[in-house]
Design a protein around this motif. Structure first.
Motif, PDB file in Angstrom:
ATOM      1  N   ILE A 250       0.533  -1.164   0.407  1.00 17.15           N
ATOM      2  CA  ILE A 250      -0.175  -0.282  -0.054  1.00 17.15           C
ATOM      3  C   ILE A 250       0.649   1.100  -0.200  1.00 17.15           C
ATOM      4  O   ILE A 250       0.788   2.130  -0.964  1.00 17.15           O
ATOM      5  N   LEU A 251       1.889   1.610   0.844  1.00 15.98           N
ATOM      6  CA  LEU A 251       2.113   2.495   0.375  1.00 15.98           C
ATOM      7  C   LEU A 251       4.054   2.071   1.712  1.00 15.98           C
ATOM      8  O   LEU A 251       4.565   2.617   2.579  1.00 15.98           O
ATOM      9  N   PRO A 252       5.073   1.175   0.218  1.00 12.33           N
ATOM     10  CA  PRO A 252       5.783   1.101   0.461  1.00 12.33           C
ATOM     11  C   PRO A 252       7.527   1.853   0.690  1.00 12.33           C
ATOM     12  O   PRO A 252       6.772   3.014   0.168  1.00 12.33           O
ATOM     13  N   ARG A 253       8.234   1.043   1.610  1.00 15.52           N
ATOM     14  CA  ARG A 253       9.322   2.211   1.818  1.00 15.52           C
ATOM     15  C   ARG A 253      10.657   1.434   0.735  1.00 15.52           C
ATOM     16  O   ARG A 253      11.659   2.695   0.941  1.00 15.52           O
ATOM     17  N   LYS A 254      10.894   0.883   1.028  1.00 14.56           N
ATOM     18  CA  LYS A 254      11.836   0.237   0.030  1.00 14.56           C
ATOM     19  C   LYS A 254      11.515  -1.043  -1.239  1.00 14.56           C
ATOM     20  O   LYS A 254      10.323  -1.661   0.058  1.00 14.56           O
TER      21      LYS A 254
ATOM     22  N   LEU B 207      14.819   8.069   1.527  1.00  8.25           N
ATOM     23  CA  LEU B 207      15.905   8.930   1.384  1.00  8.25           C
ATOM     24  C   LEU B 207      16.457   9.275   2.710  1.00  8.25           C
ATOM     25  O   LEU B 207      15.513   9.003   3.605  1.00  8.25           O
ATOM     26  N   PHE B 208      16.340  10.674   3.190  1.00  8.55           N
ATOM     27  CA  PHE B 208      16.748  11.460   4.070  1.00  8.55           C
ATOM     28  C   PHE B 208      15.554  11.804   4.396  1.00  8.55           C
ATOM     29  O   PHE B 208      14.208  11.666   4.028  1.00  8.55           O
ATOM     30  N   TRP B 209      15.467  12.228   5.727  1.00  7.45           N
ATOM     31  CA  TRP B 209      14.482  12.866   6.793  1.00  7.45           C
ATOM     32  C   TRP B 209      13.319  11.686   6.569  1.00  7.45           C
ATOM     33  O   TRP B 209      11.918  12.439   6.833  1.00  7.45           O
ATOM     34  N   ASP B 210      13.038  10.466   6.468  1.00 10.69           N
ATOM     35  CA  ASP B 210      12.115   9.811   6.713  1.00 10.69           C
ATOM     36  C   ASP B 210      11.161   9.690   4.911  1.00 10.69           C
ATOM     37  O   ASP B 210      10.388   9.540   5.201  1.00 10.69           O
ATOM     38  N   SER B 211      11.874  10.229   4.178  1.00 10.18           N
ATOM     39  CA  SER B 211      11.235  10.636   3.228  1.00 10.18           C
ATOM     40  C   SER B 211      11.119   9.495   2.296  1.00 10.18           C
ATOM     41  O   SER B 211      12.744   8.480   1.766  1.00 10.18           O
TER      42      SER B 211
ATOM     43  N   THR C 186       6.705  11.765   1.918  1.00  7.78           N
ATOM     44  CA  THR C 186       7.410  12.740   3.266  1.00  7.78           C
ATOM     45  C   THR C 186       6.607  12.535   4.329  1.00  7.78           C
ATOM     46  O   THR C 186       5.727  12.856   3.953  1.00  7.78           O
ATOM     47  N   PRO C 187       7.228  12.895   5.406  1.00  8.44           N
ATOM     48  CA  PRO C 187       6.478  13.017   7.007  1.00  8.44           C
ATOM     49  C   PRO C 187       5.710  14.314   6.798  1.00  8.44           C
ATOM     50  O   PRO C 187       6.103  14.936   6.140  1.00  8.44           O
TER      51      PRO C 187
END
Length: 469
Positions: free
Chosen positions: A271-275, A308-312, A376-377
């Motif tokens: 649904i909302l993958p990070r990697k 990426l950086f900053w939890d993006s 991004t958060p």
């Protein structure tokens, strides 16, 4: 539109959070913890017996495949790990309500000093269960009533009857699922169904009555599915104002098709993958096994995600497909591709892009679509570590095209036509993840490259679904 896909009506048990000791809770120095771990790992043990308590109608030979790795454990840590893996496999079968593991020293005649007994305490599901829930599709909601018969023959077979009533679709179906013992991913599914759907963007109503059989199996790092489907399709006009082109398509047809799907999915979430990434390739051939629909249909989906950086998270995706008629008969409105809407090319109305007649969208025989997202958060991270983590802001750029092709012109002409009149859009929005089931989007969209006949949604657009570009 129009193609009935076999849905997963009985999802596998979801894996809950791992329960155990968090490193921050350990008061002893790290070196002492490592020494204790080393002692446990070096202590050789033998798993002498494995018991399964609580079995009723389940056959023993089915479970032998799932627990056999426990006997190969060489030390206590290995026993604990393999027992946990066996527990997960037993839950995955979908025939037990609860599975608990007890590890104890061996007792009785023949017990070794370093022998262990492992006991799985299981609670079987009832012979018949009912369910009531809601299901989210792409900008569509449904109420679902189900009747399930788990473990019908004692080897994880399932029979399922489901009735679904939705905003655009009503359906009911009967399915039978049988896995191969010891290889749950290798299974066979048989389906009978009736689906009635409304497609207001085409002023079309469609009723499908069909049967299908499919076989799924893993191959290397892929998941493969072979399927045959026979469906009697009835097309009719949804409104009196339907165009002549839609009225011309109305009537009955019979489609018999063979299809193949291949999936490679390394994402940590669908649904909302990070990697991770996704590759889907699907082919469908109709007409060679009967029926009056003859075509070859190819489509694919690619997605790549990187933290990426900053939890993006940066996400890129690509869709594409071709529909080639076989013989002199033109393709049906029920088999063509559709594009546009909050789940694909944002800033355009739902499936309201491409060939149309008097305001009714007829679909296309070739399409492509691409998307680029930066997730991004939320600003200032409200609710961090809790409810706030379900929300993400995202900046997006979408582009694509949908058209009909003249198949006598060759591949270069096709590519040239698909590269003309590109629709694209960009914007910003907020994404809400609903578990690992669906997601909601509220976006501000700016559509560009609008062509004559396209319907746009300039400004705020809401979307809900399970598959997003």
């Amino acid at each position: 539109m129009g193609t009935v896909h076999a849905r997963s009506l009985d999802p596998l048990p979801m894996r809950g959070p791992e329960l155990g000791i968090h490193p921050d809770d350990i008061e002893a120095p790290e070196i002492e913890h490592e020494q204790k771990q080393e002692v446990l790992e070096n202590k050789n043990v033998v798993v002498q017996r494995v018991h399964i308590d609580g079995l009723g109608r389940t056959k023993d030979d089915l479970l032998t495949y799932e627990i056999k790795e426990v006997f190969r454990a060489k030390n206590l840590i290995d026993v604990m790990r393999k027992s946990h893996e066996a527990r997960q496999k037993l839950l995955r079968l979908g025939i037990f309500r609860k599975v608990e593991v007890v590890i104890d020293t061996s007792r009785g005649d023949g017990a070794l000093p370093n022998g262990l007994d492992v006991t799985f305490e299981v609670t079987e599901l009832r012979r018949m269960t009912g369910s009531y829930n809601t299901m989210v599709g792409n900008n569509e909601g449904s109420m679902v009533l189900g009747l399930k018969l788990p473990n019908v023959l004692g080897r994880a077979e399932k029979m399922n009857f489901q009735f679904s009533y939705g905003t655009k679709e009503t359906s009911y179906g009967l399915s039978f699922f049988k896995p191969q013992p010891g290889n749950f991913e290798r299974n066979i599914t048989l389906n009978m169904y009736k689906v009635t759907g409304q497609f207001p963007w085409s002023s079309l109503r469609e009723t499908d009555r069909g049967i299908s059989g499919e076989m799924s199996f893993p191959l290397w790092k892929t998941s493969q599915t072979l399927k045959w489907e026979g469906v009697w399709r009835e097309l009719g006009c949804l409104a009196r104002t339907a165009s002549f082109a839609v009225r011309e398509e109305s009537g009955h047809s019979l489609k018999s098709s063979l299809s193949h799907s291949m999936v490679i999915d390394t994402r940590n979430s669908s649904i909302l993958p990070r990697k991770g990434g996704l590759l889907k390739i699907h082919q469908e051939l109709a007409g060679y096994t009967g029926g009056d629909a003859s075509f070859l249909k190819e489509d694919f989906e690619i997605q790549l995600n990187k933290t990426l950086f900053w939890d993006s998270v940066l996400s890129a995706s690509m869709w594409g497909g071709l529909l080639l008629p076989i013989g002199d008969k033109p393709t049906s409105i029920a088999d063509r591709f559709y594009l546009g809407g909050p789940t694909s090319i944002r800033g355009f109305s739902m499936y309201s892009l491409g060939p149309q007649s008097e305001g009714d969208y007829l679909g296309g025989e070739g399409y492509w679509a691409g998307g680029l997202h930066l997730y991004t958060p939320l600003p200032f991270r409200p609710g961090k570590g809790g409810f706030g983590d379900l929300f993400r802001t995202h900046f997006f750029l979408n582009a694509g095209n949908l058209c009909n092709l003249n198949y006598g012109e060759g591949p270069k002409a096709h590519l040239k036509k698909l590269a003309e009149c590109i629709r694209w859009s960009y914007g910003v929005g907020v994404v809400l993840r609903l578990g690992n089931i669906a997601r909601l989007e509220l976006n501000y969209c700016i559509p560009m490259g609008v062509q004559s006949g396209d319907r746009i949604c300039d400004g705020v657009q809401f979307g809900a679904g399970i598959r997003f570009l």
